[in-house]
Write an enzyme that holds these catalytic residues in place. Structure first.
Site, PDB file in Angstrom:
ATOM      1  N   CYS A 144      33.238 -53.417 -57.221  1.00  0.00           N
ATOM      2  CA  CYS A 144      32.845 -53.870 -55.885  1.00  0.00           C
ATOM      3  C   CYS A 144      34.061 -54.044 -54.992  1.00  0.00           C
ATOM      4  CB  CYS A 144      32.051 -55.175 -55.980  1.00  0.00           C
ATOM      5  SG  CYS A 144      31.362 -55.683 -54.392  1.00  0.00           S
ATOM      6  N   GLU A 216      27.064 -48.949 -57.758  1.00  0.00           N
ATOM      7  CA  GLU A 216      27.528 -48.782 -56.379  1.00  0.00           C
ATOM      8  C   GLU A 216      26.847 -47.574 -55.734  1.00  0.00           C
ATOM      9  OE1 GLU A 216      29.408 -50.640 -54.457  1.00  0.00           O
ATOM     10  OE2 GLU A 216      29.885 -52.154 -55.961  1.00  0.00           O
TER      11      GLU A 216
END
Length: 236
Positions: A144, A216
């Site tokens: 992240c 993601e």
């Protein structure tokens, strides 16, 4: 734009990035990020993304806080705790700005269901925080930081002058020096922890890093298609 130093040769981060290089490029090339880069991303798609991202960042901050409590070094604990606070502060600042710009109401925001991909990603991080070792949790958290900095920098490189760009705030948030420094600190922490871990733990770290990177891509794809629950029709 910031240029991060190269990861140490042979370190965990260098190897993890090499293992996921194709996926990293696929994330940059995803239609969501291509449209974000050229400013053509539709308002409703970005709004959907912003709502999901705000909810994701709460789970991300919880995972960072859990990691902070397990750090055996005071400086590492402080970094992780600060990152947890920063995730929530930035979420409020960035998202509040877009809420104001788009004139969104609380009713509109609450009317957007948390998507399957958002719930899956946050649930994965929370599960890592509860069941995995400290090194594996760190590896799951890292994408992240790193993927967002990578995407933001790539978009800024491709776009150049972003004055007047509809998503300037998003691009500058993830492509600036301060965020780059946080990413580098996170990578250095993961490299240090991986270096003192055994081979089995390192392989678990690689698996966690890869899975979080997959999430993601899935998260951005979910925003692009404005993902809904396919079971909703049975509950109407």
């Amino acid at each position: 734009m910031s240029t991060l130093p190269a990861p140490p040769a042979g370190g965990f981060c260098a190897q993890a990035w090499e293992r996921t290089a194709g996926l990293q490029q696929a994330i940059v090339d995803h239609p969501f990020n291509k449209a974000l880069a050229d400013g053509s991303l539709q308002r409703d798609v970005f709004v959907f993304y912003i709502v999901q991202d705000a909810r994701y960042l709460v789970g991300f901050a919880q995972a960072l806080s859990a990691a902070a409590t397990r750090a055996d070094d005071a400086a590492d604990a402080a970094f992780l705790a600060g990152a947890a606070q920063g995730a929530l502060v930035e979420e409020r600042r960035l998202h509040a700005g877009y809420v104001a710009e788009f004139g969104l109401t609380d009713e509109e925001i609450s009317g957007v269901d948390t998507s399957p991909s958002c719930l899956a990603y946050t649930s994965y991080l929370r599960a890592c925080a509860l069941t995995e070792s400290y090194p594996v949790l760190l590896a799951a958290i890292l994408p992240c930081f790193w993927v967002y900095q990578y995407v933001g920098s790539k978009i800024l490189d491709a776009t150049g002058d972003i004055e007047g760009h509809p998503y300037k705030a998003w691009i500058t948030t993830y492509a600036d020096d301060e965020f780059a420094e946080a990413v580098l600190a996170a990578r250095e922490l993961v490299d240090r922890v991986a270096a003192r871990s055994d081979d089995a733990t390192r392989e678990q770290m690689f698996a966690a890093f890869t899975r979080a990177t997959e999430y993601e891509w899935v998260f951005w794809n979910g925003a692009w298609v404005k993902e809904t629950w396919p079971t909703a029709k049975f509950l109407a």
